[in-house]
Design an enzyme around this catalytic site. Structure first.
Site, PDB file in Angstrom:
ATOM      1  CG  ASP A 199      -1.893   1.124   1.286  1.00 25.86           C
ATOM      2  OD1 ASP A 199      -1.884   1.961   0.360  1.00 25.86           O
ATOM      3  OD2 ASP A 199      -2.679   1.180   2.256  1.00 25.86           O
ATOM      4  CG  HIS A 201      -1.321   5.367   3.286  1.00 26.96           C
ATOM      5  ND1 HIS A 201      -1.320   6.090   4.450  1.00 26.96           N
ATOM      6  CD2 HIS A 201      -2.181   4.334   3.507  1.00 26.96           C
ATOM      7  CE1 HIS A 201      -2.133   5.543   5.330  1.00 26.96           C
ATOM      8  NE2 HIS A 201      -2.664   4.470   4.782  1.00 26.96           N
ATOM      9  CD  GLU A 225      -4.591  -0.347  -0.698  1.00 28.31           C
ATOM     10  OE1 GLU A 225      -5.254   0.404   0.059  1.00 28.31           O
ATOM     11  OE2 GLU A 225      -4.350  -1.546  -0.414  1.00 28.31           O
ATOM     12  CD  GLU A 251      -7.445   3.651   1.140  1.00 27.27           C
ATOM     13  OE1 GLU A 251      -7.116   4.343   2.113  1.00 27.27           O
ATOM     14  OE2 GLU A 251      -6.935   2.554   0.880  1.00 27.27           O
ATOM     15  CG  HIS A 301     -10.007   0.983   2.761  1.00 24.07           C
ATOM     16  ND1 HIS A 301     -10.513   1.949   3.597  1.00 24.07           N
ATOM     17  CD2 HIS A 301      -8.681   0.913   3.028  1.00 24.07           C
ATOM     18  CE1 HIS A 301      -9.540   2.449   4.334  1.00 24.07           C
ATOM     19  NE2 HIS A 301      -8.427   1.839   4.018  1.00 24.07           N
TER      20      HIS A 301
END
Length: 392
Positions: A199, A201, A225, A251, A301
């Site tokens: 991820d 972010h 991600e 998400e 998510h």
């Protein structure tokens, strides 16, 4: 049958405050549970739920689509922002819990029944413990490998890591080499039979996201991600086309229209709506149908509280495009004290078997929740070396 009250219960769980939504009806013993957790916006969401409840008191809780349309479209402002979208989601989840209880079936039976026999869980490194997942230094490759082995020892066949460091819009090789070393350590530790997710972010710029994606491509990630901001969807699409690694995002998107745009751009291989933000189960089902039409996978998510997890699992049992469920189990040691769950988890493989109770199959222990009253969430702020503001 009428809705008589909509209540919120805030439960502090270290990094986030879980916001549980309880909808009461005029039928004795009939209520539903939802969740509207949104980190660092707890009081805003609680206020939004109070505002929206004016639309619903006295209405029939069985008219879920009608009530969803009213929550989204009334009072002029549409519910496509994160605070109002989250408030709508929490209420919507609770309405489906009520409807399942009325018909005495699990929610997935309301949506056409099971399309699969089980759902696989994946964990965060450290099981969701904040210090492990978010605070492991990106240059500490060995610790990433150790935590990966621990996840496998706990029965998981898939896990997610934060191996990409906070990165300025343009940097040299150092952060890319850091990320590569961490992912190599995890792959070397667990072998090829375990699925690894990374991820970002949405920390990197599009250009840095592309560099990370290419550097990590040889390690066979299950998905990569949020390689850059969702506001730059065209760049996510470029990254997806540049690598064989499946790219995941979504998400931070609210509503079916945002996911339509993502899918039209062929930006991802995996969509990640958050059921507690995107518009609840009502909207998540529509998003899942879109994903199926585009032959794109769905992996919601879900790092929040136990009602969110129960809702995600119910959705998964009735949604063909759904592939795996995100879960946290060690964020707080008392997690299981606040909830009873209808589904069961086989420790080997972390396989979820279907809930057989009505609705979401869960019940929240209000007395346990009261032991953990609201506290301001731990601030997470990022600044780059030159003092400028970065993305956490």
């Amino acid at each position: 049958m009428k809705i008589t009250a909509i209540e919120t219960f805030v439960c502090h769980a270290r990094m986030r405050n879980w916001i549980f939504v309880k909808i009461m009806t005029d039928q004795p013993g009939l209520w539903g549970w939802g969740e509207a957790t949104l980190e660092w916006h707890t009081q805003s969401v609680v206020g939004a739920i109070k505002d929206i409840s004016q639309l619903l008191i006295g209405e029939d809780p069985r008219r879920i689509e009608y009530l969803w349309q009213m929550m989204y479209r009334q009072h002029f402002w549409h519910g496509n922002g994160i605070v109002r979208g989250t408030a709508i989601s929490g209420i919507d989840i609770a309405l489906w819990d009520i409807l399942g209880k009325i018909h005495n079936v699990p929610c997935h039976e309301l949506w056409g029944g099971r399309v699969r026999d089980y759902i696989r869980l994946y964990c965060h490194l450290g099981g969701g413990r904040m210090e492990d997942f978010y605070e492991t230094a990106p240059d500490d490759a060995k610790r990433f490998g150790d935590l990966a082995l621990k996840a496998v020892d706990e029965g998981f066949t898939a896990f997610k890591s934060m191996a990409v460091p906070e990165t300025m819009s343009l940097e040299g090789l150092r952060p890319v080499k850091y990320a590569e070393a961490c992912v190599k350590a995890m792959r070397d530790a667990v072998g090829d039979d375990i699925d690894i997710m990374v991820d970002c972010h949405a920390r990197p710029s599009p250009r840095m996201g592309m560099q990370f994606a290419k550097a990590l491509e040889p390690y066979g990630l299950y998905f990569f991600e949020e390689p850059c901001w969702p506001e730059t969807m065209e760049d996510i699409a470029l990254i997806q086309r540049a690598v064989t690694t499946p790219i995941a995002s979504g998400e931070r998107l609210i509503g079916v229209h945002a996911f339509r745009d993502m899918l039209e751009k062929r930006a991802v291989s995996v969509i990640q709506p958050d059921i507690t933000h995107c518009g609840g189960l009502t909207e998540a089902r529509k998003i899942g149908a879109l994903a199926d039409a585009y032959r794109v996978s769905m992996a919601p998510h879900n790092p929040q509280g136990p009602v969110s997890t129960a809702a995600s699992i119910e959705l998964g049992f009735a949604t063909p495009s759904y592939i795996i469920c995100e879960s946290v189990h060690k964020d707080v040691e008392w997690r299981q004290d606040v909830v009873t769950e209808g589904f069961t988890v086989q420790e080997k493989g972390r396989i979820v078997l279907p809930n057989k109770r009505a609705g979401l199959g869960i019940e929240i222990n209000e007395e346990e929740v009261k032991k953990h009253p609201f506290q301001q969430e731990i601030l997470q702020r990022t600044f780059y070396k030159d003092g400028s503001v970065g993305d956490w």
